[in-house]
Scaffold this motif. Structure first.
Motif, PDB file in Angstrom:
ATOM      1  N   PRO A 162       0.811  -1.137   0.100  1.00 49.31           N
ATOM      2  CA  PRO A 162       0.000  -0.037   0.030  1.00 49.31           C
ATOM      3  C   PRO A 162       0.858   1.252   0.009  1.00 49.31           C
ATOM      4  CG  PRO A 162      -0.120  -1.006   2.217  1.00 49.31           C
ATOM      5  CD  PRO A 162       0.595  -1.863   1.266  1.00 49.31           C
ATOM      6  N   SER A 163       2.079   1.424   0.300  1.00 48.36           N
ATOM      7  CA  SER A 163       2.874   2.496   0.784  1.00 48.36           C
ATOM      8  C   SER A 163       3.603   2.583  -1.099  1.00 48.36           C
ATOM      9  CB  SER A 163       3.937   2.308   1.512  1.00 48.36           C
ATOM     10  OG  SER A 163       5.140   1.494   1.268  1.00 48.36           O
ATOM     11  N   LEU A 164       3.610   1.780  -1.720  1.00 48.07           N
ATOM     12  CA  LEU A 164       4.350   1.863  -3.052  1.00 48.07           C
ATOM     13  C   LEU A 164       3.731   3.465  -3.674  1.00 48.07           C
ATOM     14  CD1 LEU A 164       5.975  -0.181  -4.660  1.00 48.07           C
ATOM     15  CD2 LEU A 164       4.059  -0.309  -6.216  1.00 48.07           C
ATOM     16  N   PRO A 168       6.030  10.237   1.677  1.00 47.27           N
ATOM     17  CA  PRO A 168       6.230   9.796   3.158  1.00 47.27           C
ATOM     18  C   PRO A 168       4.962  10.189   4.104  1.00 47.27           C
ATOM     19  CG  PRO A 168       8.385  10.700   2.681  1.00 47.27           C
ATOM     20  CD  PRO A 168       7.412  10.763   1.210  1.00 47.27           C
ATOM     21  N   PHE A 169       4.480  11.352   3.840  1.00 47.23           N
ATOM     22  CA  PHE A 169       3.367  11.865   4.656  1.00 47.23           C
ATOM     23  C   PHE A 169       2.085  10.995   4.482  1.00 47.23           C
ATOM     24  CE2 PHE A 169       0.405  14.549   2.405  1.00 47.23           C
ATOM     25  CZ  PHE A 169       1.046  14.878   1.322  1.00 47.23           C
ATOM     26  N   LEU A 170       2.253  10.513   3.040  1.00 42.13           N
ATOM     27  CA  LEU A 170       0.951   9.890   2.594  1.00 42.13           C
ATOM     28  C   LEU A 170       0.826   8.613   3.113  1.00 42.13           C
ATOM     29  CD1 LEU A 170       0.337  11.085  -1.119  1.00 42.13           C
ATOM     30  CD2 LEU A 170      -1.121  11.182   0.860  1.00 42.13           C
ATOM     31  N   VAL A 171       2.097   7.854   3.192  1.00 42.41           N
ATOM     32  CA  VAL A 171       2.253   6.665   3.840  1.00 42.41           C
ATOM     33  C   VAL A 171       1.809   6.468   5.324  1.00 42.41           C
ATOM     34  CG1 VAL A 171       4.152   4.685   4.235  1.00 42.41           C
ATOM     35  CG2 VAL A 171       4.251   6.172   2.052  1.00 42.41           C
ATOM     36  N   GLU A 172       2.119   7.640   5.903  1.00 45.24           N
ATOM     37  CA  GLU A 172       1.851   7.725   7.135  1.00 45.24           C
ATOM     38  C   GLU A 172       0.264   7.479   7.141  1.00 45.24           C
ATOM     39  OE1 GLU A 172       3.335   8.497  10.288  1.00 45.24           O
ATOM     40  OE2 GLU A 172       5.293   8.794   9.480  1.00 45.24           O
ATOM     41  N   GLN A 173      -0.266   8.368   6.361  1.00 39.24           N
ATOM     42  CA  GLN A 173      -1.993   8.492   6.409  1.00 39.24           C
ATOM     43  C   GLN A 173      -2.426   6.995   6.045  1.00 39.24           C
ATOM     44  OE1 GLN A 173      -3.993  11.109   3.975  1.00 39.24           O
ATOM     45  NE2 GLN A 173      -2.765  12.874   4.629  1.00 39.24           N
ATOM     46  N   VAL A 174      -1.778   6.305   4.970  1.00 38.40           N
ATOM     47  CA  VAL A 174      -2.624   4.969   4.741  1.00 38.40           C
ATOM     48  C   VAL A 174      -2.180   4.130   5.819  1.00 38.40           C
ATOM     49  CG1 VAL A 174      -1.878   2.931   3.127  1.00 38.40           C
ATOM     50  CG2 VAL A 174      -2.158   5.448   2.369  1.00 38.40           C
ATOM     51  N   PHE A 175      -1.108   4.081   6.551  1.00 40.86           N
ATOM     52  CA  PHE A 175      -0.836   3.061   7.474  1.00 40.86           C
ATOM     53  C   PHE A 175      -1.722   3.558   8.802  1.00 40.86           C
ATOM     54  CE2 PHE A 175       2.266  -0.126   6.653  1.00 40.86           C
ATOM     55  CZ  PHE A 175       2.554   0.466   5.581  1.00 40.86           C
ATOM     56  N   ASP A 176      -1.998   4.788   9.034  1.00 42.60           N
ATOM     57  CA  ASP A 176      -2.950   5.178   9.940  1.00 42.60           C
ATOM     58  C   ASP A 176      -4.407   4.485   9.816  1.00 42.60           C
ATOM     59  OD1 ASP A 176      -1.420   6.366  11.875  1.00 42.60           O
ATOM     60  OD2 ASP A 176      -2.109   8.423  11.378  1.00 42.60           O
ATOM     61  N   LYS A 186     -12.556  -3.908  13.090  1.00 43.49           N
ATOM     62  CA  LYS A 186     -12.379  -5.202  13.319  1.00 43.49           C
ATOM     63  C   LYS A 186     -11.925  -6.343  12.322  1.00 43.49           C
ATOM     64  CE  LYS A 186     -13.672  -4.475  17.679  1.00 43.49           C
ATOM     65  NZ  LYS A 186     -12.597  -3.588  18.074  1.00 43.49           N
ATOM     66  N   VAL A 187     -11.329  -5.735  11.377  1.00 44.88           N
ATOM     67  CA  VAL A 187     -10.817  -6.330  10.207  1.00 44.88           C
ATOM     68  C   VAL A 187      -9.323  -6.941  10.409  1.00 44.88           C
ATOM     69  CG1 VAL A 187     -10.487  -6.434   7.684  1.00 44.88           C
ATOM     70  CG2 VAL A 187     -12.274  -5.133   8.774  1.00 44.88           C
ATOM     71  N   THR A 188      -9.329  -8.271  10.047  1.00 43.86           N
ATOM     72  CA  THR A 188      -7.920  -8.896  10.247  1.00 43.86           C
ATOM     73  C   THR A 188      -7.167  -8.402   9.030  1.00 43.86           C
ATOM     74  OG1 THR A 188      -8.831 -10.494  11.384  1.00 43.86           O
ATOM     75  CG2 THR A 188      -6.796 -11.008  10.758  1.00 43.86           C
ATOM     76  N   VAL A 189      -5.691  -8.170   9.217  1.00 45.41           N
ATOM     77  CA  VAL A 189      -5.011  -7.748   8.091  1.00 45.41           C
ATOM     78  C   VAL A 189      -3.643  -8.600   7.868  1.00 45.41           C
ATOM     79  CG1 VAL A 189      -3.703  -5.600   7.241  1.00 45.41           C
ATOM     80  CG2 VAL A 189      -5.794  -5.289   8.559  1.00 45.41           C
ATOM     81  N   LEU A 190      -3.602  -8.839   6.369  1.00 50.50           N
ATOM     82  CA  LEU A 190      -2.454  -9.408   6.089  1.00 50.50           C
ATOM     83  C   LEU A 190      -1.693  -8.651   5.117  1.00 50.50           C
ATOM     84  CD1 LEU A 190      -0.271 -11.750   5.846  1.00 50.50           C
ATOM     85  CD2 LEU A 190      -1.764 -12.932   4.145  1.00 50.50           C
ATOM     86  N   LEU A 191      -0.568  -7.926   5.569  1.00 55.76           N
ATOM     87  CA  LEU A 191       0.133  -7.029   4.647  1.00 55.76           C
ATOM     88  C   LEU A 191       1.259  -7.379   4.186  1.00 55.76           C
ATOM     89  CD1 LEU A 191       0.133  -3.423   4.522  1.00 55.76           C
ATOM     90  CD2 LEU A 191       1.312  -3.653   6.825  1.00 55.76           C
ATOM     91  N   VAL A 192       1.660  -7.111   2.794  1.00 53.90           N
ATOM     92  CA  VAL A 192       2.616  -7.220   2.278  1.00 53.90           C
ATOM     93  C   VAL A 192       3.635  -5.934   1.840  1.00 53.90           C
ATOM     94  CG1 VAL A 192       3.543  -7.523  -0.163  1.00 53.90           C
ATOM     95  CG2 VAL A 192       2.242  -9.319   0.925  1.00 53.90           C
ATOM     96  N   GLU A 193       4.640  -5.893   2.252  1.00 50.65           N
ATOM     97  CA  GLU A 193       5.526  -4.515   2.244  1.00 50.65           C
ATOM     98  C   GLU A 193       6.987  -4.580   1.845  1.00 50.65           C
ATOM     99  OE1 GLU A 193       5.464  -1.255   1.919  1.00 50.65           O
ATOM    100  OE2 GLU A 193       3.486  -0.861   2.183  1.00 50.65           O
TER     101      GLU A 193
END
Lengths: 236, 293
Positions: A162-164, A168-176, A186-193
């Protein structure tokens, strides 16, 4: 919740994954880190049903899903945010979200509730609702891609890089947003990064994939302290 | 040239242009969905024209509307069959391979036409025959006006279909990003079959509208080429472009044949086609097309 057991995946005669096993528990954020070409995306594509493993099995909520079609996997509660966002550029934001809700399009109240929730999560999408997806900025497109995946009402969200390509400040927002989706929705997450630093920041546990093999798995904090991980993925 | 003649020519060019637009749209939807040019599109028009003229109209004596609906239904089924037989088994093959298989289908169809309906041209009256409307000294074929009206209504309905209905939006989504659509749980295979059905039904309408204005023979298949040229003019893969390109071509054709000679009627199509391919291959409205051809 999700149990991947010893899967081998091939592209033609080239083996992309070898005996990959991983588990994701209900409510967790699990990240899969590794360098380019390690097979991270392949893992997600296989879980989504786009690729079939030649060996091994995938279980979700106690049910085998490795032989199911992508549409059945989505209906079963797994949504995927593909690498590179892949929103529909010629469809409006609203239409993109409708497509996300395709599997439950007949449950209109559920869909409009889901729409309210993703607008609360990403207010900018509400402002841009009638705009074509392709006219959004990169960060907004990533938000749209995540919102679209949420529209199906998943219990497990697969996120591919998702950070691709984001500032940087947008990456923060997305990860937030990912953290909020995990905690509030309450959604479980599998994150590839590839951005291992950010990923380990929000994850509970992590797996390290090297050349199609899981070389290491541990809690996120242990991985952050691991000498080898620091050297290879976190820039020393 | 008198103004009245000019108006008459314009209307008849517009009518032919509408037919080319319908054929061009048939190419466009299939191209957008699966990235191939269906080289049998023109032969679909011929099949539809024979079906309407020889079978439903002359033989079964059906009225225009039921015959039109029947032809569209048959053609839609035929389009789905085409997807199954000609496209589906070759998924993943080079687009050129698939296009060769559509070319083969076209050859097969034009020969089937002769086997089923005989070698002689068929004529049919259509809803208006050769009736003419006069406004002062302008006389216009009623059938030409009819073609224009039917096409306009169809374009309007098509717009509603793609903007408002779920299946229409799904078809657009699949055309834009098939894999992403698959990840949304959309059965993209079915959607593509529907796209083939719709494109063939468009060829069906074109054939039915064309039949009363011409002698129906396998030579009608040349509208396939004109539809293709329309796509190139408007910009391949561009829906508005295809419509616009068809109308432009229809009008150009009529004016060339009346100002120069009707001998150049078909030649002008090639001149325009080659000129666009050389000078503006992305067409009037289109974006650059990839190298998949």
């Amino acid at each position: 919740m999700l149990r991947v057991q010893g899967i081998d995946v091939f592209y033609g005669s080239i083996q992309a994954l070898k005996e990959v096993s991983l588990e994701v528990g209900e409510g967790e954020i699990v990240c899969l880190i590794g360098s380019n070409g390690a097979g991270k995306t392949t893992v997600l594509r296989t879980i989504s049903g786009l690729l079939k493993p030649r060996k091994g099995s995938i279980e979700f909520m106690g049910e085998r899903i490795d032989n199911k079609r992508p549409s059945q996997v989505v209906r079963g509660g797994i949504s995927c945010v593909p690498e590179g966002r892949r929103i529909f550029p010629g469809l409006t934001v609203l239409e993109n979200l409708e497509m996300g809700a395709y599997v439950r399009r007949r449950k209109r109240t559920e869909v409009s509730e889901a729409m309210e929730r993703v607008f609360a999560l990403f207010p900018v999408l509400k402002e841009r609702a009638r705009q074509a997806g392709g006219t959004l900025s990169g960060g907004q497109q990533q938000m749209l891609a995540i919102a679209r995946a949420l529209m199906a009402g998943p219990r497990l969200l697969l996120l591919d890089e998702p950070s691709l390509g984001l500032a940087p400040f947008l990456v923060e927002q997305v990860f937030d947003a990912i953290k909020r989706i995990n905690q509030e929705e309450k959604v479980t997450v599998l994150l590839v990064e590839q951005n291992a630093k950010m990923a380990l920041e929000i994850a509970n546990r992590g797996y390290v994939l090297v050349n199609g093999v899981v070389s290491l798995h541990d809690t996120a904090s242990n991985l952050k302290d691991n000498e080898k991980v620091r050297e290879t993925y976190l820039g020393g | 040239m008198a103004l009245s003649v000019l108006v008459q020519q314009l209307i008849s060019g517009l009518a032919m242009g509408c037919i080319y637009s319908l054929v061009a749209l048939g190419y466009t939807f299939i191209w957008n969905a699966v990235g191939i040019v269906n080289l049998a599109q023109g032969d679909f028009v011929t099949v539809a024209a024979f079906l309407y003229a020889a079978t439903f109209s002359n033989h079964l004596k059906w009225g225009f509307v039921p015959a039109l609906i029947a032809v569209m239904a048959v053609m839609a089924l035929f389009g789905m069959g085409t997807e199954r037989v000609v496209y589906h088994p070759l998924q993943g093959a080079h687009p050129r391979t698939v296009m060769l298989s559509t070319l083969a289908l076209g050859i097969l169809l034009s020969n089937m036409d002769i086997i089923l309906w005989g070698p002689y041209p068929v004529t049919t009256r259509g809803p208006f025959g050769q009736d003419i409307i006069r406004f002062g000294d302008v006389s216009i074929m009623q059938h030409h006006v009819f073609i224009i009206v039917v096409t306009l209504v169809l374009l309007f309905l098509q717009h509603l279909f793609f903007q408002k209905t779920t299946i229409g939006k799904v078809m657009r989504a699949v055309a834009q990003d098939r894999e992403a659509a698959t990840l949304m749980g959309i059965e993209t295979g079915q959607t593509i079959a529907v796209t083939f059905a719709y494109s063939s039904a468009l060829a069906g309408i074109a054939g039915v509208l064309l039949a009363p204005a011409f002698m129906v023979s396998v030579d009608l298949g040349s509208v396939g080429l004109k539809g293709f040229a329309s796509c190139v003019i408007g910009g391949f893969g561009h829906i508005t472009g295809a419509t616009f390109g068809g109308i432009l071509l229809g009008i150009a054709e009529v004016f060339v044949s009346s100002f120069l000679s009707s001998r150049y009627r078909d030649a002008i199509v090639f001149v325009i086609l080659v000129a666009f391919l050389l000078l503006r291959p992305q067409g009037v409205l289109g974006r650059k097309v990839g190298e998949s051809l």
